[in-house]
Design an enzyme around this catalytic site. Sequence first.
Site, PDB file in Angstrom:
ATOM      1  N   HIS A  61       8.138 -26.262  -2.171  1.00 39.33           N
ATOM      2  CA  HIS A  61       7.497 -27.363  -2.888  1.00 39.33           C
ATOM      3  C   HIS A  61       6.327 -26.870  -3.738  1.00 39.33           C
ATOM      4  CE1 HIS A  61       9.702 -30.551  -0.605  1.00 39.33           C
ATOM      5  NE2 HIS A  61       9.916 -29.496   0.155  1.00 39.33           N
TER       6      HIS A  61
ATOM      7  N   LYS B 101     -14.153  -0.264  -3.686  1.00 32.18           N
ATOM      8  CA  LYS B 101     -15.249   0.077  -2.773  1.00 32.18           C
ATOM      9  C   LYS B 101     -16.336   0.845  -3.518  1.00 32.18           C
ATOM     10  CE  LYS B 101     -12.280   0.583   1.273  1.00 32.18           C
ATOM     11  NZ  LYS B 101     -11.750   1.549   2.225  1.00 32.18           N
TER      12      LYS B 101
ATOM     13  N   GLU C 268       0.824  -1.216   0.000  1.00 35.67           N
ATOM     14  CA  GLU C 268       0.000   0.000   0.000  1.00 35.67           C
ATOM     15  C   GLU C 268       0.853   1.259   0.000  1.00 35.67           C
ATOM     16  OE1 GLU C 268      -4.354  -1.062   1.917  1.00 35.67           O
ATOM     17  OE2 GLU C 268      -3.064   0.343   2.952  1.00 35.67           O
TER      18      GLU C 268
HETATM   19  O1  PA5 Z   1      -3.603   0.953   5.740  1.00 38.12           O
HETATM   20  C1  PA5 Z   1      -4.745   1.347   5.616  1.00 38.12           C
HETATM   21  O2  PA5 Z   1      -5.041   2.523   5.848  1.00 38.12           O
HETATM   22  C2  PA5 Z   1      -5.879   0.400   5.221  1.00 38.12           C
HETATM   23  O3  PA5 Z   1      -5.455  -0.846   4.911  1.00 38.12           O
HETATM   24  C3  PA5 Z   1      -6.851   0.322   6.376  1.00 38.12           C
HETATM   25  O4  PA5 Z   1      -6.182  -0.138   7.506  1.00 38.12           O
HETATM   26  C4  PA5 Z   1      -8.025  -0.596   6.058  1.00 38.12           C
HETATM   27  O5  PA5 Z   1      -8.637  -0.217   4.883  1.00 38.12           O
HETATM   28  C5  PA5 Z   1      -9.036  -0.552   7.193  1.00 38.12           C
HETATM   29  O6  PA5 Z   1      -9.475   0.757   7.393  1.00 38.12           O
HETATM   30  P1  PA5 Z   1     -10.206   1.219   8.712  1.00 38.12           P
HETATM   31  O7  PA5 Z   1      -9.281   1.027   9.845  1.00 38.12           O
HETATM   32  O8  PA5 Z   1     -10.542   2.651   8.477  1.00 38.12           O
HETATM   33  O9  PA5 Z   1     -11.433   0.352   8.847  1.00 38.12           O
END
Ligand code: PA5
Length: 435
Positions: free
Chosen positions: A307, A421, A286
């Site tokens: 494997h 989303k 990310e």
């Molecule tokens: O790193 C990030 O910001 C995302 O992966 C969030 O952790 C994930 O989408 C969950 O979001 P939230 O904590 O707002 O539910």
Amino acid sequence: MIKVDISNVWGQISLPDLLAIEHEVAAAHNTLAQGTGAGNDFLGWRNLPVNEPTEEMKRIQASAEWIRENSDVFIVVGIGGSYLGPRAAIELMQGCNHNIGKGKGNPQIYFAGNGLSTRAWNELMRLLEGKDFSLAVISKSGTTTEPAIAFRGLKWLLERKYGTDGAKKRIVAITDPNKGALRQMATEEGWETFVIPPDAGGRYSVLTAVGLLPMAVAGIDICKVMKGAYEAREYYDNLRSFENPVWLYAGVRNLLYRNGKPIELFESFEPGFKMMGGWWQQLFGESEGKDDKGIFPVSAEFTADLHSLGQMIQQGERNIFETMIRFNAPENKMTILGDVKNLDGLNYLEGKTLDFVDEKAFLGTLAAHVDGGVPVITMDMGELNDEKLGEMFFFFELCCGVSAYILDVNPFNQPGVEFYKRNMFRLLGKPGYEV
Ligand code: PA5
């Protein structure tokens, strides 16, 4: 301290390459430390590690103690950065089968709201039958669909089992201090809450209550975890040269990327490390995968995946590099027995320990992959304990921030995550998402 060994990448990068990138690594580290780069309003994670327990940590410990005494099962509801860190910590320290034999006093811990599988939900319902349970609902935004759906169902179950007031005692909400539906619900319902600091992004939040509460419920010493992270910050964030393993890792992975290796395989020989691989994958994926750039992070478990992926690593397209994680062997040894018949031909290993064989497998794999043209960075973590856990979390967060700035991307946003989303909400008919 963590040792990064780059002796198995030469040939894929040269010493002049490494020396040439030094000023970029230095500049990236300075940008991070001085808070002058993109996403600099999300640097709060750098100040989370502490040497002495804070009031917040004491409150987390008290809450965890109540949960331990009153629950057979504790459920962590969250997804992404609101789930991977605590799961990684618990599985690394206690193994993938950490729930076996646990109950009230030391509850089983399950994770929910990290997907939309009805089968997983049904399995959770079966696991909860006849059990006293409590939960932490974790969401920084407080609006993420997967945990919100799971939480709604689990809250209903709690209220049916314990009544409205009884349920309230069994819900802990971990979210933004001011914003989001979860904060509003927690305020209205009077649940215990802990804060995810607005300036610490989800994937950098493991050293907040997000990670610390589940770890404390699992019996991990969160003071030691934080001490390890604190010492990691003091060391890795202050050393400004290639003696710093952060610099070596961040610099070398960027050089390998530039030299035609866009895929990083992150492996250890510990099954309990698998979710740590998942946490690392989110952290780097990310943070770096944007602006049409980024090293694709993949985690694997050896020797199991030798494997399955072994063939591809050895002889497939030469576009990968590896980062192999090693820990000291544990004190309790398994010794291979002799056998009179020796039908399996294993007597040549009689009296040898399992970790001796594991070490040879590591060395053999390393040599084979390097011979096959795959550069391998190795990391010697030393002894695995609670302090090391904290050290590792901070170490990789720092590596990621530095590495992403070398790549010239913002390490702290994730605009691409919103695309699926939006489509899902449109298909679900969520108000405001019509075509
Ligand atoms: O790193 C990030 O910001 C995302 O992966 C969030 O952790 C994930 O989408 C969950 O979001 P939230 O904590 O707002 O539910």
